[in-house]
Design an enzyme around this catalytic site. Structure first.
Site, short mmCIF file in Angstrom:
data_model
loop_
_atom_site.label_atom_id
_atom_site.label_comp_id
_atom_site.label_asym_id
_atom_site.label_seq_id
_atom_site.Cartn_x
_atom_site.Cartn_y
_atom_site.Cartn_z
N SER A 277 40.63 -17.43 -62.45
CA SER A 277 41.97 -16.91 -62.27
C SER A 277 42.89 -17.38 -63.39
CB SER A 277 42.54 -17.35 -60.92
OG SER A 277 43.90 -17.03 -60.80
N GLU B 70 30.37 -8.54 -59.61
CA GLU B 70 31.37 -7.49 -59.80
C GLU B 70 30.97 -6.54 -60.93
OE1 GLU B 70 34.93 -9.74 -60.32
OE2 GLU B 70 34.99 -10.37 -58.22
N HIS C 118 26.23 -5.60 -37.90
CA HIS C 118 27.55 -5.01 -37.59
C HIS C 118 28.68 -5.96 -37.96
CE1 HIS C 118 25.64 -1.73 -35.26
NE2 HIS C 118 24.81 -2.69 -34.86
N LYS D 158 39.47 -21.84 -59.50
CA LYS D 158 38.90 -20.71 -58.75
C LYS D 158 37.61 -20.23 -59.43
CE LYS D 158 40.68 -16.67 -56.27
NZ LYS D 158 39.72 -15.60 -56.57
N SER E 21 15.33 23.72 -82.25
CA SER E 21 16.13 22.72 -81.52
C SER E 21 15.83 22.78 -80.03
CB SER E 21 17.63 22.96 -81.73
OG SER E 21 17.96 22.89 -83.10
#
Length: 462
Positions: A313, A326, A183, A319, A136
């Site tokens: 939603s 995500e 930034h 929406k 193994s």
């Protein structure tokens, strides 16, 4: 349920009457009940390995022709089954002995019992015949290398498809000017095509990292047996097995590697997963850029339109959410965490063997599987359908104060800063503030402040 009795070196065990496994599998089935089952690609790699070992042992005179043929046929019959039919005979969990011994014996026992279907008097033994010349300690890490190598190839394919899709967007929007951001503040202009080219280059670098490192997974420790010395393995067995596996998978596997390294360390898995983690980091950044640029449509950046794949939603009608982004970013966080698991597990090569092999492999495969699946969805269900809000991009450029940078070579940094500050303070356009300053004429402003020219696109195209 009806049972049959089988014996191992500890004693007798009641095994389900119709099960192909034997006593060692049955013990493990009850001793280790937590966590995911051993991934099917690992089982298939071990079946291929047992087949290859039977061929090698037969050719080396270590195994009788009849027994070898029965093992080969049994392995082929099992490999021909779809996963849902194969799974019931391989019920063991990842969290078991750290060498993967129970899964190795599960495969040995199933093959031995499968031979009885061809010849009720086969006499094939799990340890003496199916596991002949093996341990193994060298079969499981060999399966680790094979399985990981193939998983990386699949992942590379998905990354390339994403690169190709992004290149379509890069070409389509090569000359569409937008405002740059550094930034999280307004910066000088670039084109959306240029921005996408940065994403493409990130992924091309990641793909190159993977491809340059993945060859380490071609090294197979088979033939090392218990501690790397090759005890009980016939001379040439390791090379013969590697040749068989190379044919089965279409890869150039080699057994010409240090067996002590192959059993005690999993540096290859560790370093390749590091490249996968780097890929995950870059995917996280790209997905975030896209979902932020698509934010809105009225109260966000609203530079990109993304496909509406499902209602966004349960309470807000109409929406649209960046769901594919995500999913990809969630997968990326998992991969980053998996890299910690793999780093720690790979460090545990105590003396002659690492005993974290199953979790190393399962975690590696989880990372490749998660990224492959979410990349595919991200590519086809989000990136492919992206369009650009050109007019809004242009409006942001026209209203930007940072195009003042183009005046700096002509009137100086300080004077340019005063113009930008005046425009911001008075709420006017940069052009109006520049003309009011008296330091720039209308003709000069229009000649010097050319957003497309500021992208140096013409220089790139040359």
């Amino acid at each position: 349920m009806k049972y049959r009795q089988e014996a191992d070196t500890i004693g007798t065990v009641n095994v389900p009457e119709d099960a192909l496994w034997g006593p060692q599998t049955e013990r493990s089935r009850h001793n280790f009940t937590t966590g995911p089952l051993m991934p099917m690609p690992v089982i298939r790699a071990l079946l291929q390995l047992k087949r290859a070992a039977a061929v090698a042992n037969r050719d080396l005179g270590e195994l009788q022709e009849a027994k070898a043929q029965l093992i080969i046929r049994a392995a082929d019959d099992l490999l021909a089954l779809p996963d849902d039919q194969l799974r019931p005979d391989f019920p063991l969990h990842v969290y078991q002995t750290g060498s993967g011994t129970q899964t190795n014996m599960n495969v040995n026992e199933v093959i031995a019992h499968q031979t009885v279907k061809s010849d009720p008097t086969s006499g094939v033994q799990p340890n003496d015949d199916v596991n002949h010349g093996q341990s193994s300690n060298d079969t499981f890490p060999t399966a680790m290398a094979v399985t990981s190598r193939m998983a990386v190839i699949d992942l590379e394919t998905s990354v390339q498809q994403l690169i190709d899709e992004l290149k379509v967007k890069q070409a389509a929007y090569w000359r569409v000017v937008k405002i740059g951001r550094t930034h999280l503040q307004d910066a000088t202009p670039l084109t959306f095509g240029q921005e996408v080219s940065g994403w493409v280059s990130m992924l091309e670098h990641d793909l190159n990292y993977l491809q340059s490192l993945a060859d380490t997974l071609l090294e197979l420790p088979i033939g090392g047996t218990a501690v790397g010395t090759g005890l009980n393995a016939a001379p040439g067995f390791d090379v013969a097995v590697a040749e068989q596996l190379s044919q089965a998978y279409g890869q150039h596997f080699t057994a010409r590697t240090n067996k002590f390294f192959g059993l005690a360390a999993h540096s290859g898995l560790n370093v390749v997963h590091g490249a996968i983690k780097t890929l995950a980091s870059d995917l996280f950044k790209i997905a975030n850029d896209i979902r932020f640029l698509a934010s809105g449509p009225r109260a966000g950046y609203n530079e990109l339109n993304i496909p509406a794949n499902e209602p966004g939603s349960s309470i807000m009608p109409g929406k649209v959410n960046p769901t594919q982004a995500e999913a990809l970013t969630m997968a990326a966080t998992r991969v980053m965490g998996n890299d910690v698991t793999i780093t720690v597990a790979a460090s545990q090569g105590n003396f002659e063997m690492n005993v974290y092999k199953p979790v190393l492999l399962e975690t590696f495969l989880e990372s490749t599987d998660l990224l492959q699946g979410t990349i595919d969805g991200f590519t086809t269900k989000l990136v492919h359908g992206i369009t650009v809000n050109t007019e809004h991009m242009q409006a942001l450029v026209d209203n930007s104060l940072m195009t003042v940078t183009a005046l700096s070579p002509h009137i100086g940094y300080h004077a340019s800063a005063e113009i930008a500050q005046a425009a911001e303070k008075r709420g006017t356009t940069l052009r109006a503030a520049a003309l009011k300053s008296g330091k720039v004429t209308a003709e000069q402003f229009d000649a010097w402040v050319d957003p497309l020219a500021m992208t140096n696109l013409n220089r790139e195209e040359k």
